[in-house]
Design a protein around this motif. Sequence first.
Motif, PDB file in Angstrom:
ATOM      1  N   GLN A 198      -4.400 -38.230  -8.396  1.00 50.32           N
ATOM      2  CA  GLN A 198      -3.885 -36.982  -7.837  1.00 50.32           C
ATOM      3  C   GLN A 198      -2.603 -36.547  -8.542  1.00 50.32           C
ATOM      4  O   GLN A 198      -2.251 -35.373  -8.505  1.00 50.32           O
ATOM      5  CB  GLN A 198      -3.616 -37.155  -6.338  1.00 50.32           C
ATOM      6  CG  GLN A 198      -4.880 -37.382  -5.529  1.00 50.32           C
ATOM      7  CD  GLN A 198      -4.607 -37.640  -4.057  1.00 50.32           C
ATOM      8  OE1 GLN A 198      -3.501 -38.019  -3.678  1.00 50.32           O
ATOM      9  NE2 GLN A 198      -5.605 -37.452  -3.225  1.00 50.32           N
ATOM     10  N   SER A 208     -11.198 -33.051  -1.177  1.00 55.61           N
ATOM     11  CA  SER A 208     -11.311 -33.840  -2.404  1.00 55.61           C
ATOM     12  C   SER A 208     -11.544 -35.309  -2.075  1.00 55.61           C
ATOM     13  O   SER A 208     -12.372 -35.981  -2.708  1.00 55.61           O
ATOM     14  CB  SER A 208     -10.042 -33.698  -3.251  1.00 55.61           C
ATOM     15  OG  SER A 208      -8.903 -34.184  -2.551  1.00 55.61           O
ATOM     16  N   THR A 209     -10.841 -35.835  -1.069  1.00 49.35           N
ATOM     17  CA  THR A 209     -11.025 -37.236  -0.679  1.00 49.35           C
ATOM     18  C   THR A 209     -12.457 -37.481  -0.235  1.00 49.35           C
ATOM     19  O   THR A 209     -13.090 -38.467  -0.635  1.00 49.35           O
ATOM     20  CB  THR A 209     -10.056 -37.618   0.460  1.00 49.35           C
ATOM     21  OG1 THR A 209      -8.716 -37.415   0.021  1.00 49.35           O
ATOM     22  CG2 THR A 209     -10.242 -39.075   0.857  1.00 49.35           C
ATOM     23  N   THR A 232     -11.954 -30.285  -6.715  1.00 45.54           N
ATOM     24  CA  THR A 232     -11.926 -30.143  -5.256  1.00 45.54           C
ATOM     25  C   THR A 232     -10.546 -30.269  -4.615  1.00 45.54           C
ATOM     26  O   THR A 232     -10.402 -29.925  -3.443  1.00 45.54           O
ATOM     27  CB  THR A 232     -12.856 -31.190  -4.600  1.00 45.54           C
ATOM     28  OG1 THR A 232     -12.392 -32.519  -4.953  1.00 45.54           O
ATOM     29  CG2 THR A 232     -14.287 -31.016  -5.077  1.00 45.54           C
ATOM     30  N   GLU A 233      -9.541 -30.755  -5.344  1.00 46.92           N
ATOM     31  CA  GLU A 233      -8.234 -31.010  -4.720  1.00 46.92           C
ATOM     32  C   GLU A 233      -7.645 -29.771  -4.087  1.00 46.92           C
ATOM     33  O   GLU A 233      -7.067 -29.821  -3.002  1.00 46.92           O
ATOM     34  CB  GLU A 233      -7.255 -31.584  -5.745  1.00 46.92           C
ATOM     35  CG  GLU A 233      -5.893 -31.924  -5.156  1.00 46.92           C
ATOM     36  CD  GLU A 233      -5.982 -32.900  -3.999  1.00 46.92           C
ATOM     37  OE1 GLU A 233      -5.497 -32.541  -2.896  1.00 46.92           O
ATOM     38  OE2 GLU A 233      -6.537 -33.982  -4.164  1.00 46.92           O
ATOM     39  N   MET A 243     -14.749 -37.527  -3.238  1.00 49.79           N
ATOM     40  CA  MET A 243     -14.626 -38.737  -4.056  1.00 49.79           C
ATOM     41  C   MET A 243     -15.237 -39.953  -3.358  1.00 49.79           C
ATOM     42  O   MET A 243     -15.802 -40.831  -4.008  1.00 49.79           O
ATOM     43  CB  MET A 243     -13.167 -38.988  -4.427  1.00 49.79           C
ATOM     44  CG  MET A 243     -12.649 -38.035  -5.489  1.00 49.79           C
ATOM     45  SD  MET A 243     -11.103 -38.572  -6.233  1.00 49.79           S
ATOM     46  CE  MET A 243      -9.968 -38.310  -4.873  1.00 49.79           C
ATOM     47  N   ALA A 284     -12.556 -38.202 -11.712  1.00 49.86           N
ATOM     48  CA  ALA A 284     -11.417 -37.330 -12.036  1.00 49.86           C
ATOM     49  C   ALA A 284     -11.844 -35.863 -12.053  1.00 49.86           C
ATOM     50  O   ALA A 284     -11.086 -34.988 -11.619  1.00 49.86           O
ATOM     51  CB  ALA A 284     -10.826 -37.727 -13.388  1.00 49.86           C
ATOM     52  N   GLU A 287     -12.113 -34.849  -8.480  1.00 48.77           N
ATOM     53  CA  GLU A 287     -10.758 -34.665  -7.948  1.00 48.77           C
ATOM     54  C   GLU A 287     -10.173 -33.328  -8.401  1.00 48.77           C
ATOM     55  O   GLU A 287      -9.640 -32.566  -7.593  1.00 48.77           O
ATOM     56  CB  GLU A 287      -9.867 -35.818  -8.400  1.00 48.77           C
ATOM     57  CG  GLU A 287      -8.373 -35.559  -8.313  1.00 48.77           C
ATOM     58  CD  GLU A 287      -7.858 -35.323  -6.910  1.00 48.77           C
ATOM     59  OE1 GLU A 287      -6.778 -34.726  -6.766  1.00 48.77           O
ATOM     60  OE2 GLU A 287      -8.533 -35.726  -5.947  1.00 48.77           O
ATOM     61  N   LEU A 327      -8.361 -43.629  -6.829  1.00 49.07           N
ATOM     62  CA  LEU A 327      -8.691 -42.370  -6.159  1.00 49.07           C
ATOM     63  C   LEU A 327      -7.455 -41.617  -5.700  1.00 49.07           C
ATOM     64  O   LEU A 327      -7.467 -40.390  -5.578  1.00 49.07           O
ATOM     65  CB  LEU A 327      -9.604 -42.636  -4.959  1.00 49.07           C
ATOM     66  CG  LEU A 327     -10.984 -43.222  -5.262  1.00 49.07           C
ATOM     67  CD1 LEU A 327     -11.766 -43.414  -3.985  1.00 49.07           C
ATOM     68  CD2 LEU A 327     -11.758 -42.355  -6.240  1.00 49.07           C
ATOM     69  N   ALA A 367      -8.145 -34.992 -14.525  1.00 46.84           N
ATOM     70  CA  ALA A 367      -7.852 -34.288 -13.274  1.00 46.84           C
ATOM     71  C   ALA A 367      -6.910 -33.116 -13.521  1.00 46.84           C
ATOM     72  O   ALA A 367      -7.066 -32.040 -12.918  1.00 46.84           O
ATOM     73  CB  ALA A 367      -7.244 -35.252 -12.260  1.00 46.84           C
ATOM     74  N   ALA A 383      -3.581 -33.992 -10.967  1.00 49.44           N
ATOM     75  CA  ALA A 383      -3.921 -32.719 -10.320  1.00 49.44           C
ATOM     76  C   ALA A 383      -2.678 -31.946  -9.909  1.00 49.44           C
ATOM     77  O   ALA A 383      -2.593 -30.730 -10.114  1.00 49.44           O
ATOM     78  CB  ALA A 383      -4.819 -32.978  -9.110  1.00 49.44           C
TER      79      ALA A 383
END
Length: 276
Positions: free
Chosen positions: A50, A23-24, A16-17, A27, A10, A13, A46, A229, A53
């Motif tokens: 989001q 982000s993917t 980096t989102e 993770m 988390a 995520e 995963l 997140a 986020a």
Amino acid sequence: MTYWHALLLAIVEGLTEFLPVSSTGHMIIASALLGIPATPFTKLYLVVIQFGAILSVLAVYWRRFIQSIDFYLKLLVAFLPVVVVGLLLKKYIDALLESVAVVAFMLLVGGIVLVFIDRWFPQEDPGEGGRPVTNPNWRQAFTIGVFQCLAVVPGVSRSAATIIGGLTQKLTRQAAAEFAFFLAMPTMAAAAAKDLYDYYKEATAKGIDVAQMFTGQELKLLALGNVAAFVVALLAIRVFVGFVTKYGFRAFGIYRIIAGGILLIMLALKIPLILV
């Protein structure tokens, strides 16, 4: 998956989102390093975290969401291309999500692009009408949405693809980053909803009741992941906008090149990614 695993993923995520680093991809890498099994729940986790986020975007920019219907219509126009691509290529996208090699390669390629992106689209260049663009029109919104489709490949970064799309339409760095944040909300919400629905279909096909789809521990893991997140993404958004407005994207490009290069070397030398 343990609570420690859930918290670390988390944090990754949230950090980096909204940064142009994927982000993917991070993770997937983090899961491999931590030795987390790729179970159906892990894959769902995963995506579902989001939600936390994207709520951070609403918390930071809530005033923008009550201004006009035009704001939502432009987001819809930008959102539609990735819906079409996602539905047509879902089987191939799911297969790519398990490949660290794809992530590593795209991190490297995307990093090279970000190193030079500030030269290609310097902020002193005038936008339409001789002024920088801070609010995209319909055509520009759709074009940015087309760029977002590149992010179906893990490691590309949805944020990076969308921001680059914004820069090609003469948006300022800040405006491009913020539109990427806004577009993330319907995109990520739709992805999470689709994965939840698929998870539900698989459960019912096995005769599992809806109330038994998740164990008590899995519900706690999802709650922990979304809260963590949200908090981390809230901080990341505030720092990122100020940073790119002042310094540009070069630093993120260098980071991606280093990260992708290290991963490719590890894969070429067959160095195990699982550390724990």
